[in-house]
Design a protein around this motif. Structure first.
Motif, PDB file in Angstrom:
ATOM      1  N   GLU A 220       0.828  -1.209   0.000  1.00 47.06           N
ATOM      2  CA  GLU A 220       0.000   0.000   0.000  1.00 47.06           C
ATOM      3  C   GLU A 220       0.860   1.256   0.000  1.00 47.06           C
ATOM      4  OE1 GLU A 220      -2.865   2.642  -0.309  1.00 47.06           O
ATOM      5  OE2 GLU A 220      -3.217   0.494  -0.449  1.00 47.06           O
ATOM      6  N   MET A 221       1.947   1.232   0.741  1.00 45.75           N
ATOM      7  CA  MET A 221       2.830   2.393   0.781  1.00 45.75           C
ATOM      8  C   MET A 221       3.453   2.658  -0.586  1.00 45.75           C
ATOM      9  SD  MET A 221       4.483   1.803   4.563  1.00 45.75           S
ATOM     10  CE  MET A 221       5.873   2.823   4.257  1.00 45.75           C
ATOM     11  N   LEU A 222       3.588   1.637  -1.407  1.00 46.74           N
ATOM     12  CA  LEU A 222       4.136   1.814  -2.748  1.00 46.74           C
ATOM     13  C   LEU A 222       3.064   2.214  -3.765  1.00 46.74           C
ATOM     14  CD1 LEU A 222       6.518  -1.283  -2.807  1.00 46.74           C
ATOM     15  CD2 LEU A 222       7.133   1.117  -2.463  1.00 46.74           C
ATOM     16  N   SER A 223       1.833   1.756  -3.571  1.00 50.58           N
ATOM     17  CA  SER A 223       0.791   2.020  -4.563  1.00 50.58           C
ATOM     18  C   SER A 223      -0.073   3.235  -4.230  1.00 50.58           C
ATOM     19  CB  SER A 223      -0.111   0.796  -4.716  1.00 50.58           C
ATOM     20  OG  SER A 223      -0.887   0.589  -3.546  1.00 50.58           O
ATOM     21  N   LEU A 224      -0.333   3.484  -2.954  1.00 49.97           N
ATOM     22  CA  LEU A 224      -1.127   4.631  -2.495  1.00 49.97           C
ATOM     23  C   LEU A 224      -2.500   4.723  -3.152  1.00 49.97           C
ATOM     24  CD1 LEU A 224       1.697   7.320  -2.396  1.00 49.97           C
ATOM     25  CD2 LEU A 224       0.753   6.036  -0.482  1.00 49.97           C
ATOM     26  N   GLU A 225      -3.208   3.605  -3.208  1.00 45.55           N
ATOM     27  CA  GLU A 225      -4.539   3.638  -3.787  1.00 45.55           C
ATOM     28  C   GLU A 225      -5.609   3.058  -2.857  1.00 45.55           C
ATOM     29  OE1 GLU A 225      -4.473  -0.462  -6.352  1.00 45.55           O
ATOM     30  OE2 GLU A 225      -4.117   1.401  -7.406  1.00 45.55           O
ATOM     31  N   PHE A 226      -5.251   2.766  -1.645  1.00 45.17           N
ATOM     32  CA  PHE A 226      -6.141   2.290  -0.582  1.00 45.17           C
ATOM     33  C   PHE A 226      -6.635   0.854  -0.772  1.00 45.17           C
ATOM     34  CE2 PHE A 226      -7.213   6.952   0.054  1.00 45.17           C
ATOM     35  CZ  PHE A 226      -6.329   7.087   1.095  1.00 45.17           C
ATOM     36  N   THR A 227      -6.276   0.163  -1.849  1.00 47.84           N
ATOM     37  CA  THR A 227      -6.739  -1.208  -2.045  1.00 47.84           C
ATOM     38  C   THR A 227      -6.082  -2.142  -1.038  1.00 47.84           C
ATOM     39  OG1 THR A 227      -7.050  -0.801  -4.398  1.00 47.84           O
ATOM     40  CG2 THR A 227      -6.891  -3.095  -3.700  1.00 47.84           C
ATOM     41  N   PHE A 228      -4.771  -2.097  -0.962  1.00 49.08           N
ATOM     42  CA  PHE A 228      -4.076  -3.012  -0.056  1.00 49.08           C
ATOM     43  C   PHE A 228      -4.249  -2.601   1.403  1.00 49.08           C
ATOM     44  CE2 PHE A 228      -2.128  -4.111  -4.066  1.00 49.08           C
ATOM     45  CZ  PHE A 228      -2.111  -5.493  -3.981  1.00 49.08           C
ATOM     46  N   LEU A 229      -4.553  -1.337   1.657  1.00 51.34           N
ATOM     47  CA  LEU A 229      -4.867  -0.924   3.022  1.00 51.34           C
ATOM     48  C   LEU A 229      -6.157  -1.596   3.488  1.00 51.34           C
ATOM     49  CD1 LEU A 229      -4.261   0.833   5.492  1.00 51.34           C
ATOM     50  CD2 LEU A 229      -5.609   2.642   4.397  1.00 51.34           C
ATOM     51  N   MET A 230      -7.160  -1.651   2.605  1.00 53.55           N
ATOM     52  CA  MET A 230      -8.418  -2.309   2.955  1.00 53.55           C
ATOM     53  C   MET A 230      -8.203  -3.813   3.171  1.00 53.55           C
ATOM     54  SD  MET A 230     -10.495   0.194   3.024  1.00 53.55           S
ATOM     55  CE  MET A 230      -9.280   1.462   3.274  1.00 53.55           C
ATOM     56  N   ILE A 231      -7.348  -4.421   2.362  1.00 53.79           N
ATOM     57  CA  ILE A 231      -7.058  -5.845   2.529  1.00 53.79           C
ATOM     58  C   ILE A 231      -6.281  -6.071   3.824  1.00 53.79           C
ATOM     59  CG2 ILE A 231      -5.852  -7.829   1.526  1.00 53.79           C
ATOM     60  CD1 ILE A 231      -6.479  -6.607  -1.242  1.00 53.79           C
ATOM     61  N   ALA A 232      -5.394  -5.149   4.180  1.00 51.12           N
ATOM     62  CA  ALA A 232      -4.648  -5.260   5.442  1.00 51.12           C
ATOM     63  C   ALA A 232      -5.590  -5.158   6.629  1.00 51.12           C
ATOM     64  CB  ALA A 232      -3.570  -4.179   5.517  1.00 51.12           C
ATOM     65  N   ILE A 233      -6.546  -4.234   6.554  1.00 54.02           N
ATOM     66  CA  ILE A 233      -7.509  -4.105   7.658  1.00 54.02           C
ATOM     67  C   ILE A 233      -8.382  -5.356   7.734  1.00 54.02           C
ATOM     68  CG2 ILE A 233      -9.480  -2.781   8.504  1.00 54.02           C
ATOM     69  CD1 ILE A 233      -8.123  -0.287   7.267  1.00 54.02           C
ATOM     70  N   GLY A 234      -8.779  -5.906   6.579  1.00 49.37           N
ATOM     71  CA  GLY A 234      -9.534  -7.162   6.567  1.00 49.37           C
ATOM     72  C   GLY A 234      -8.724  -8.290   7.185  1.00 49.37           C
ATOM     73  N   SER A 235      -7.425  -8.315   6.905  1.00 51.27           N
ATOM     74  CA  SER A 235      -6.553  -9.338   7.507  1.00 51.27           C
ATOM     75  C   SER A 235      -6.445  -9.141   9.009  1.00 51.27           C
ATOM     76  CB  SER A 235      -5.164  -9.280   6.874  1.00 51.27           C
ATOM     77  OG  SER A 235      -5.232  -9.559   5.505  1.00 51.27           O
ATOM     78  N   LEU A 236      -6.406  -7.902   9.455  1.00 50.10           N
ATOM     79  CA  LEU A 236      -6.383  -7.620  10.893  1.00 50.10           C
ATOM     80  C   LEU A 236      -7.651  -8.145  11.564  1.00 50.10           C
ATOM     81  CD1 LEU A 236      -5.041  -6.202  13.339  1.00 50.10           C
ATOM     82  CD2 LEU A 236      -6.298  -4.150  12.665  1.00 50.10           C
ATOM     83  N   ILE A 237      -8.785  -7.947  10.907  1.00 51.04           N
ATOM     84  CA  ILE A 237     -10.054  -8.462  11.448  1.00 51.04           C
ATOM     85  C   ILE A 237     -10.023  -9.986  11.475  1.00 51.04           C
ATOM     86  CG2 ILE A 237     -12.540  -8.604  11.011  1.00 51.04           C
ATOM     87  CD1 ILE A 237     -12.298  -5.692   9.905  1.00 51.04           C
ATOM     88  N   GLY A 238      -9.454 -10.609  10.429  1.00 51.07           N
ATOM     89  CA  GLY A 238      -9.299 -12.069  10.428  1.00 51.07           C
ATOM     90  C   GLY A 238      -8.415 -12.547  11.566  1.00 51.07           C
ATOM     91  N   MET A 239      -7.329 -11.810  11.832  1.00 47.04           N
ATOM     92  CA  MET A 239      -6.435 -12.172  12.933  1.00 47.04           C
ATOM     93  C   MET A 239      -7.158 -12.043  14.275  1.00 47.04           C
ATOM     94  SD  MET A 239      -2.670 -10.655  13.922  1.00 47.04           S
ATOM     95  CE  MET A 239      -3.219  -9.089  14.545  1.00 47.04           C
ATOM     96  N   LEU A 240      -7.920 -10.969  14.433  1.00 48.17           N
ATOM     97  CA  LEU A 240      -8.657 -10.779  15.692  1.00 48.17           C
ATOM     98  C   LEU A 240      -9.699 -11.870  15.899  1.00 48.17           C
ATOM     99  CD1 LEU A 240      -9.111  -6.892  15.661  1.00 48.17           C
ATOM    100  CD2 LEU A 240      -7.507  -8.249  17.030  1.00 48.17           C
ATOM    101  N   SER A 241     -10.305 -12.346  14.802  1.00 42.25           N
ATOM    102  CA  SER A 241     -11.273 -13.435  14.942  1.00 42.25           C
ATOM    103  C   SER A 241     -10.586 -14.720  15.415  1.00 42.25           C
ATOM    104  CB  SER A 241     -12.016 -13.670  13.627  1.00 42.25           C
ATOM    105  OG  SER A 241     -11.158 -14.228  12.653  1.00 42.25           O
ATOM    106  N   GLY A 242      -9.323 -14.875  15.060  1.00 45.17           N
ATOM    107  CA  GLY A 242      -8.565 -16.028  15.549  1.00 45.17           C
ATOM    108  C   GLY A 242      -8.297 -15.941  17.038  1.00 45.17           C
TER     109      GLY A 242
END
Length: 156
Positions: free
Chosen positions: A23-45
């Protein structure tokens, strides 16, 4: 399989860091949303969800964030942007005058902004060549050559 259950949070953490780096390389918020989704997946674990449910939760959260949160963020980011066309986009539609005869092979035009460009007659033009002094309009740019067509009236 037991390793994934006990140490799945490490996999999630590596994925989150990778997505944030991208995300820091692309700056288009796509990978930021996927990172936040992954964080939610981690919290569910952490609350005891099995690994397959963690994946489904992360995927669903990422898709929802991409569809619901990303568009308003992009609009807010581009809100103060300068709408003025620049570079090649500013030349399309610009008028000018022929300096040296323009035909299918070449020629020169002086554009309304003062620049002199090599030019060719655009494909589909009804005239085979345009004499010096004739007003033209830039239809497109091909490399460093303006593709022009004759116009009526003052180009500037």
């Amino acid at each position: 399989m037991e390793w994934i259950t006990h140490y799945g949070w490490i996999i999630w953490l590596v994925l989150i860091l990778a997505f944030i780096t991208i995300e820091m390389l692309s700056l288009e918020f796509t990978f930021l949303m996927i990172a936040i989704g992954s964080l939610i997946g981690m919290l569910s674990g952490f609350v005891g969800a099995p690994w397959w449910l963690q994946l489904l939760i992360a995927a669903a959260a990422s898709v929802l964030l991409l569809l619901l949160v990303r568009p308003p963020l992009l609009r807010a980011l581009h809100k103060g942007e300068d709408p003025t066309k620049s570079n090649i986009a500013a030349l399309i539609g610009m008028g000018g005058r022929v300096v040296s005869t323009v035909d299918a092979v070449g020629g020169q035009v002086k554009l309304a902004n003062g620049e002199t460009w090599t030019a060719r007659i655009a494909e589909g033009s009804l005239v085979p060549s345009v004499a010096p002094g004739t007003p033209v309009t830039v239809l497109s740019i091909h490399g460093a050559t303006a593709l022009v067509a004759p116009t009526e009236g003052d180009p500037s």
